[in-house]
Design an enzyme around this catalytic site. Structure first.
Site, PDB file in Angstrom:
ATOM      1  N   GLY A 129      41.491  63.408  90.911  1.00 55.59           N
ATOM      2  CA  GLY A 129      40.942  63.212  92.248  1.00 55.59           C
ATOM      3  C   GLY A 129      40.787  61.711  92.518  1.00 55.59           C
ATOM      4  N   ASN A 182      34.022  58.255  94.348  1.00 54.48           N
ATOM      5  CA  ASN A 182      35.260  58.992  94.116  1.00 54.48           C
ATOM      6  C   ASN A 182      35.446  60.058  95.192  1.00 54.48           C
ATOM      7  OD1 ASN A 182      33.010  60.465  93.118  1.00 54.48           O
ATOM      8  ND2 ASN A 182      34.419  61.827  92.033  1.00 54.48           N
ATOM      9  N   CYS A 239      34.394  63.064  95.283  1.00 55.57           N
ATOM     10  CA  CYS A 239      33.247  63.943  95.510  1.00 55.57           C
ATOM     11  C   CYS A 239      31.913  63.209  95.477  1.00 55.57           C
ATOM     12  CB  CYS A 239      33.254  65.084  94.491  1.00 55.57           C
ATOM     13  SG  CYS A 239      34.791  66.034  94.491  1.00 55.57           S
ATOM     14  N   GLU A 299      30.212  61.394  93.351  1.00 54.34           N
ATOM     15  CA  GLU A 299      29.269  61.323  92.233  1.00 54.34           C
ATOM     16  C   GLU A 299      29.572  60.198  91.249  1.00 54.34           C
ATOM     17  OE1 GLU A 299      32.461  63.945  90.336  1.00 54.34           O
ATOM     18  OE2 GLU A 299      31.730  63.368  92.320  1.00 54.34           O
ATOM     19  N   THR A 350      31.432  71.044  90.571  1.00 55.40           N
ATOM     20  CA  THR A 350      31.686  72.214  89.703  1.00 55.40           C
ATOM     21  C   THR A 350      32.179  73.439  90.472  1.00 55.40           C
ATOM     22  OG1 THR A 350      29.493  73.308  89.660  1.00 55.40           O
ATOM     23  CG2 THR A 350      29.807  71.422  88.198  1.00 55.40           C
TER      24      THR A 350
END
Length: 947
Positions: free
Chosen positions: A398, A582, A584, A586, A771
């Site tokens: 990603g 990034n 997402c 985090e 997740t």
């Protein structure tokens, strides 16, 4: 026409002489590969015209002959027929069969949903009447089966019943007969033997909404298929059908054959054959195959298990052992470490991220999850960065791209003496690259573009995801995020002006943060006022902030992330700057154009698996899990395949990892704590503190064994400044713009001294990822998310799955109120409990869903976690009824509480919720539309490149 294939209203007393003239003929070309199962088990071609005819006759029965001449009725019939066909096609995949009763169910639902209650009532009554007649007179259809050799044999019902009984064994509240009855509805004469199990699986799937344990039944039936497929492919001399009970006997032979089979086909690393395969196979736990839900196993089957010529040859426990072996390749005690890793994975105590699961033990072990890059301000550098994107995402990474250095629209290009078109055209190319390079064919490419708020192109950047405007200046497949300095937020609070610049005229702003940024920025503003800067623009800070929030609400983008806390609390600020997060949000690691692409290696602890029977956090077990997990993550760095050299450079220099968690909501259920409560916030604080302590401590153990990471000297770690201590640095920079509890429970003094003395193996240790997929595999709630709904249909690349809250069902069973009426209520009220009178108030509070929880609780819990994190967390925010003032307050609260980043804003919107089995006449009030969050553009609502 057989009455079995048309409407039950096709009664002899109807005059049908005019039917063909009054029903518009529909084109069936696109439906030619679908077939209808008649009640006698025979097949016939699907014909949408028969549905239209059925509805026309229904109107004729109620409203008389004149109805068929009505333009309204003709339009209604055509529209409803199209709706029914769409619903039916969504329920089956290409070349599958549809039972006549399923078609009639959808016709009935369509009539009710359209408000044609009289017509629907007549339809229902006629169906019931003829069902009774058939039950009294009909014989069971004779079904024949075609086996693999082409032989036609009678259906062996006892054998099928035995298979279903094995799948149901040791599960409460499941019924073999119910599954068998549901299965016979979809069996037809001449069915292929290999298709029978799919019919059984589908039958069990349809029952999940009434009993969660049917999800395990469906998974076990899928395992039957997988074993048959696997043993046929590998050819290890087993002729009989292998059941779950027999796997203790067969796993040893299978496992060794599987490893050699994969190596021979150049799918597995040849070094796996050097392990003591007999020892490893003897330690495999076949019974752990039975812990999967259907969603979890189907996800693994579709996208993770190794295959050759599209045929799977990897069983679940072999899969976990292969991943463990791949992560232990460089260990001196390989078998011992492999078994430690295998036990953690196969027991669902911890799960590695998706790239690690995909590629561990293979010839191309790209195990890392996230890559962060900075795009340089020159043509060669821009397209070089886009090339790097393609190479990284090819192997399932990603992407987070920092676009801030690229000069803005209207700025001078010295080489050509022309004017720049700004960042948008290049971002469009990057967006199209995400589509073209689809992660090895396993899932869509995924990336996020970041831009600092002072960039001259910020206003165009905000509109990249709009559905209107020039398509050449839109990036519908790329996520976007604002990278916001604290000074901008201060200007918003004070309702002051904000100045936009082109970065080529103010290049050092990109590299500055905190007080240094404030000083340089105000100096540049003065220079602009004096005419010393060519390209600048003054705007209202409040106006720009409002536009950010407006676009966030309208398009879901750009996300809100904060530059200064990411950098001021960055352990590695001595060797660089965090320029973005990034995909997402985090990961917060340094990047440097043309020199370092930041890499992070992720995995997540299953928190609910560490709550003991006494309702307490099992600290001893959790400490052990963290220690093994951190070793696995550290191993990824050395084993990893790097498609881009600058990524390898950064990863080996700094060795960052991101240990996260999932199952937070499930842990709260087990603790009987409502998400919207102070106790839940305290648990978020306590659990994250313990994980943080153990992760840092484990990194010091690894440093003792393997050495410190190379840039440790000068880091915050080397100064004894741990994540909880770095909050003081942020407070010094922010002043009164930071408000957060600094309470702590553990003795951190000894750990501070140990870190300073022994050192750290990893520059960063923790990050909480979404997740999305690995939580499905483990059958737990996603990351730190509250429950989306208590009953809903989840869509992803593996299909549609009914998801029901098993914790809620267990509680309702204890109260004796779990019944068909309750299922109907849950479906009608979209999984919300507030309007269901029979459910006690305390249970309603415990099982509040995401849009029922006040959004501030999500912020408060996240802030308590952020105290202990050296990176960040993927934090979705939910708001049932968003308004400008609410959004303003929510995101200002996130900033004041010291959060580094936020992720999606989920707001309510109409969606396609399936209520096909709700008994709608029981509900007199208007039917509410099921609401769901604005979804990520990836994988049907799952942003899962990280996990």
């Amino acid at each position: 026409m057989s009455s079995d294939l048309i409407t039950p209203l096709d009664a002899p007393h109807f005059d049908h002489s005019h039917d063909d003239d009054d029903v518009e003929t529909l084109d069936n070309t696109a439906l030619s590969h679908y077939a209808v199962i008649r009640r006698n088990g025979q097949l016939t071609a699907f014909d949408a015209n028969k549905i239209a005819m059925a509805m026309t006759k229904a109107f004729l029965e109620v409203e008389g002959y004149s109805a068929t001449r009505s333009t309204r009725i003709k339009h209604t019939v055509k529209s409803l027929t199209e709706q029914v066909v769409q619903k039916l096609m969504a329920q089956v995949s290409t070349h599958q069969k549809i039972h006549i009763e399923t078609i009639q169910d959808q016709v009935e639902l369509a009539l009710m949903a359209a408000g044609e209650h009289k017509v629907a009532r007549a339809y229902v009554l006629y169906r019931e009447q003829h069902a009774k007649i058939r039950a009294a007179t009909a014989q069971k259809p004779l079904i024949h089966v075609k086996n693999a050799r082409g032989e036609i044999l009678p259906l062996d019902e006892p054998k099928i019943a035995q298979r279903v009984a094995q799948a149901c064994r040791d599960l409460s509240d499941v019924d073999v007969d119910v599954i068998m009855q549901a299965s016979f509805r979809n069996l037809y004469d001449g069915i292929a033997e290999e298709d029978i199990n799919q019919v059984l699986i589908m039958a069990a799937r349809t029952l999940i909404e009434s009993e969660p344990n049917y999800s395990y039944v469906a998974a076990r039936l899928l395992l039957d298929d997988l074993r048959r497929e696997t043993f046929t492919q590998i050819h290890i001399g087993i002729a009989e059908e292998i059941t779950a009970d027999m796997m203790n006997e067969y796993y040893v032979d299978y496992f060794q054959a599987y490893i050699h089979y994969g190596i021979e086909r150049e799918l597995l690393d040849p070094r796996l054959a050097e392990y003591d395969l007999t020892q490893l196979a003897a330690c495999i736990k076949p019974e752990r195959d039975l812990q999967f839900t259907y969603l979890g196993l189907q996800t693994l089957y579709d996208r993770y298990f190794l295959h050759w010529d599209q045929v799977r040859f990897e069983l679940p426990q072999a899969f976990f052992m292969r991943v463990a072996m791949g992560l232990a390749l460089n260990e001196s005690q390989r078998e011992q470490r492999t078994l430690e890793f295998y036990d953690l994975l196969s027991h669902f105590d911890f799960m590695s991220s998706t790239p690690t699961l995909f590629n561990s033990g293979t010839l191309r072990p790209q195990l890392s999850s996230c890559f962060l890059t900075t795009i340089p301000d020159d043509l060669e550098g821009i397209f070089g960065a886009i090339r790097d994107n393609a190479l990284l995402q090819k192997w399932a990474g990603g992407l987070g791209n920092d676009w801030t250095p690229v000069r803005g629209m209207g700025s001078l290009i010295k080489g050509t003496n022309g004017q720049s078109q700004g960042i948008v055209p290049f971002m469009k190319v990057a967006n199209d690259t995400l589509i073209a390079v689809n992660q090895g064919g396993k899932r869509k490419g995924s990336g996020c573009a970041y831009l600092e708020t002072w960039h001259i192109d910020i206003e165009e950047f905000l509109e990249l995801r709009k559905n209107t405007g020039d398509e050449r200046r839109r990036t519908h497949d790329m996520n976007t995020a604002n990278w916001i300095p604290d000074l901008f937020m201060e200007r918003v609070h004070l309702d002051q002006e904000w100045t936009l610049f082109s970065p080529h005229e103010v290049p050092d702003l990109h590299e500055r943060y905190g007080d240094d940024f404030k000083i340089a920025y105000t100096q540049y503003e003065q220079m602009a006022a004096e005419g010393k800067i060519r390209l600048s623009k003054k705007v209202s800070a409040v106006g720009l902030w409002r536009k950010m929030l407006t676009m966030l609400f309208e398009t879901g983008h750009p996300w809100i992330t904060f530059k200064d806390p990411c950098n001021i609390r960055n352990p590695q600020q001595h060797v660089g700057v965090v320029h973005s997060s990034n995909l997402c949000t985090e990961i917060t690691l340094n990047t440097k154009a043309n020199e370092e692409i930041a890499v992070c290696n992720l995995g997540s602890i299953n928190l609910v698996a560490h709550i003991n029977e006494q309702g307490q956090l099992d600290e001893e077990k959790l400490a052990r899990t963290v220690q093994i997990a951190m070793r696995m993550l550290d191993n990824v760095i050395d084993i990893n395949y790097y498609s881009v050299s600058t990524a390898q450079t950064a990863n080996l220099r700094h060795r960052p990892v991101g240990l996260g968690l999932m199952g937070f909501q499930d842990a709260l259920y087990r603790l009987r704590l409502p998400y919207a409560s102070e106790a839940a916030i305290e648990f978020a604080d306590y659990s994250m503190e313990f994980i943080s302590y153990q992760a840092i401590y484990t990194s010091t153990l690894l440093a003792e064994e393997r050495g410190c990471y190379s840039t440790f000297k000068g880091s915050l770690w080397s100064q004894g400044i741990l994540p909880i201590d770095s909050l003081q640095l942020l407070a010094q920079s922010r002043g009164h713009y930071l408000s957060l509890s600094l309470a702590q429970r553990l003795d951190w003094n000894g750990l501070r001294e140990r870190v300073k003395t022994v050192g750290m193996r990893n520059s960063n240790c923790m990050a909480i990822a979404p997740t999305a997929t690995i939580s499905n595999i483990c059958g737990v709630s996603q990351s730190i998310e509250p429950a989306f709904q208590n009953l809903f249909v989840k869509s992803n690349l593996s299909g549609e799955f009914t998801v029901i809250n098993s914790w809620l069902v267990a509680d309702l069973k204890k109260l004796g109120i779990w019944d068909d009426v309750m299922v109907n209520d849950l479906k009608y009220f979209d999984g919300h409990l507030a309007s269901i009178a029979r459910i006690p108030d305390d249970m309603k509070r415990l099982y509040q869903t995401a849009f029922e929880i006040e959004s501030s609780y999500l912020i408060e819990a996240a802030a308590r976690r952020q105290k202990w994190l050296d990176q960040a967390q993927s934090l979705n925010l939910y708001m049932a009824q968003p308004a400008g003032r609410k959004l303003d307050s929510l995101y200002k609260l996130a900033w004041i509480r010291g959060l580094k980043t936020t992720y999606y804003l989920r707001t309510l919107g109409a969606t396609h919720v399936e209520k096909s089995t709700v008994n709608l006449p029981n509900y007199q009030q208007p039917m509410e539309t099921l609401m769901s969050p604005n979804s990520c553009n990836l994988d049907g609502g799952e942003c899962e490149a990280c996990q």
